[in-house]
Design an enzyme around this catalytic site. Structure first.
Site, short mmCIF file in Angstrom:
data_model
loop_
_atom_site.label_atom_id
_atom_site.label_comp_id
_atom_site.label_asym_id
_atom_site.label_seq_id
_atom_site.Cartn_x
_atom_site.Cartn_y
_atom_site.Cartn_z
N LYS A 53 0.84 -1.15 -0.08
CA LYS A 53 0.01 0.18 -0.01
C LYS A 53 0.99 1.35 0.03
CE LYS A 53 -3.64 2.08 2.88
NZ LYS A 53 -4.29 1.69 4.04
N SER A 82 -9.22 1.85 3.24
CA SER A 82 -8.38 2.63 2.36
C SER A 82 -7.36 1.96 1.72
CB SER A 82 -7.63 3.67 3.14
OG SER A 82 -6.85 3.05 4.19
N SER A 96 -9.60 -0.50 7.41
CA SER A 96 -8.94 -0.34 6.13
C SER A 96 -8.38 -1.61 5.41
CB SER A 96 -7.96 0.94 6.12
OG SER A 96 -8.62 2.14 6.31
#
Length: 464
Positions: free
Chosen positions: A91, A165, A189
């Site tokens: 990420k 996210s 997330s």
């Protein structure tokens, strides 16, 4: 392509490794059936073919990843590496050497990282190859992943978001581009995109895996975690991130006392029937596996207020390190301004969390694990949420994901496991398993039993 061709040469008594999994890829590389370069090249082929449909990547490290894979082949300990040659994605809000850590924002730094985050170092030490960096909404604040650069979509239905996210990581795994992915989780997330993309998503408890996300990891609420197509792969990756090999072992747990809690934390919030059914199916599978399950709603009192304050206040704290604040999105600027007001008024108090945790400790005197729906509704529509007002974002996020944030507030582990497909949207539904500190292994072992009882299609059927 290279990996599939190599697989056809395996004649070992019908025990051909499953090259769609991290464990199978590592076994093939360890045995010499597959080279690290072949494993990485196959992943890059899949990314080229599939990412245009889901927009999971901000950076694909094609040349660097192939060079690292070639170098990996020369390691004398290759046959001992738990993730030997496994393509993995990270990420884009933690550092990867030589890459810019933008955090999904035009306001982020323009400087390339000079060192790997500890999680990236552990992945690489275990033999994994970072093939790309994945999309994230601005500074991980939101439950849908989009930016001026594009919208990240569920591989199951592109009209819906991949969640957030860690949306890019969820989409990359759910689309079968890589078998495992890094994500991090401050309000859900990892678990939100795992649920939206039909994969396993684990947020470990506080302190098990190095956090170091932003200034203070959202006051200790954010943890680095795992997205994977199988429970075994999730356990394997967690064992690497935590530097605890025993976490990869998935023997059946002892008989567990399980609470089933489907009532939402927010009064008046509607839970979609398909998501309630996902929790019910997980509970029924747990009973079949020999565990006891009882209806037992969670004591949410005070949690929503404490979480709302921290969602605002933590964003304001993190904003102090933003390189170009003038480039922030409008919704983020509003969020930060409200967070600064929260900090000034002194509304954030440790006692708020202490009271919530005390009630949950009482709950877990009676239960070992709790099962809830992961979400209350299907994924949000795939759209440019960053263009919409702050209140529209907050309302949408709170309504569809009320179940995940509690476990960030108190720093306990939680896991999302697929439980079927929504009959209206064609997107996955999932159940959340959560437990007290130190229960990661219990959650994974229970999830493995649920996977056996109710196996899922591991990746979305995306035509190439």
């Amino acid at each position: 392509m290279a990996a599939e061709a190599a697989a056809d040469t395996d004649d070992t008594a019908g025990t051909r490794p499953d090259l769609g999994t991290a464990a199978g890829t590592a076994a093939a590389v360890q045995s010499g059936l597959l080279t690290p370069e072949q494993a990485v090249a196959a992943a890059l082929d899949r990314i080229r073919a599939r990412d245009r449909k889901v927009n999971a990547f901000t950076v694909v490290r094609e040349e660097a990843a192939l060079a690292e894979a070639r170098a990996m082949a020369d390691r004398p300990d290759l046959d001992m590496l738990p993730l030997a040659g496994v393509p993995v994605v990270v990420k884009n809000n933690i550092d990867v050497t030589g890459e810019v850590t933008r955090g999904g924002s035009l306001a982020g730094s323009d400087e390339a990282a000079t060192a790997d985050h500890p999680v990236v170092r552990r992945l690489r030490s275990a033999g994994a190859i970072v093939v790309g960096l994945t999309t994230v909404p601005e500074f991980g604040l939101w439950g849908a992943t989009d930016s001026p650069a594009g919208i990240t979509r569920s591989p199951w239905n592109p009209r819906y978001s991949a969640g957030g996210s860690s949306g890019g990581s969820g989409a990359a795994v759910g689309a079968g581009m890589v078998p495992i992915a890094h994500g991090n989780d401050g309000l859900g997330s990892v678990r939100i995109p795992a649920a939206c993309c039909g994969v396993v998503g684990l947020k470990p408890g506080r302190g098990l895996v190095p956090a170091e996300v932003g200034i203070d990891s959202w006051g200790g609420m954010t943890e680095n975690g795992v997205l994977a197509t199988t429970v075994a792969d999730a356990a394997l990756m967690l064992s690497v991130l935590a530097d605890r090999p025993a976490l990869a072992e998935l023997e059946s747990p002892k008989q567990l006392r399980i609470g089933l809690a489907t009532r939402p934390p927010l009064p008046g919030t509607r839970v979609d029937l398909a998501w309630t059914a996902a929790a019910d199916k997980a509970a029924a599978a747990a009973v079949t596996a020999g565990h006891t399950v009882g209806l037992a709603e969670l004591p949410y009192q005070g949690a929503t207020f404490a979480l709302s304050l921290r969602w605002l206040g933590n964003a304001a704290r993190e904003s102090a390190a933003v390189a170009h604040p003038d480039r922030l999105q409008r919704r983020t600027r509003t969020h930060i301004a409200l967070g600064q007001w929260v900090l000034k008024t002194g509304l954030l108090r440790p006692a708020q969390v202490d009271r919530v945790e005390a009630r949950l400790l009482d709950y877990f005197d009676r239960y070992d694990v709790v099962i809830t729906p992961t979400l209350a509704a299907p994924a949000l529509r795939a759209r440019h949420w960053y263009r919409r007002p702050w209140l529209a974002n907050v309302t949408a996020n709170a309504r569809f994901s009320p179940f995940t944030p509690l476990w960030n507030l108190i720093g306990w582990p939680a896991l999302s496991v697929p439980m079927g497909i929504h009959p209206r949207t064609g997107t996955p539904v999932a159940a959340q398993l959560a437990g007290p500190p130190g229960s990661e292994s219990t959650l994974l072992r229970l999830a493995a039993q649920l996977e056996t009882a109710r196996p899922w299609q591991r990746t979305a059927p995306i035509p190439e």
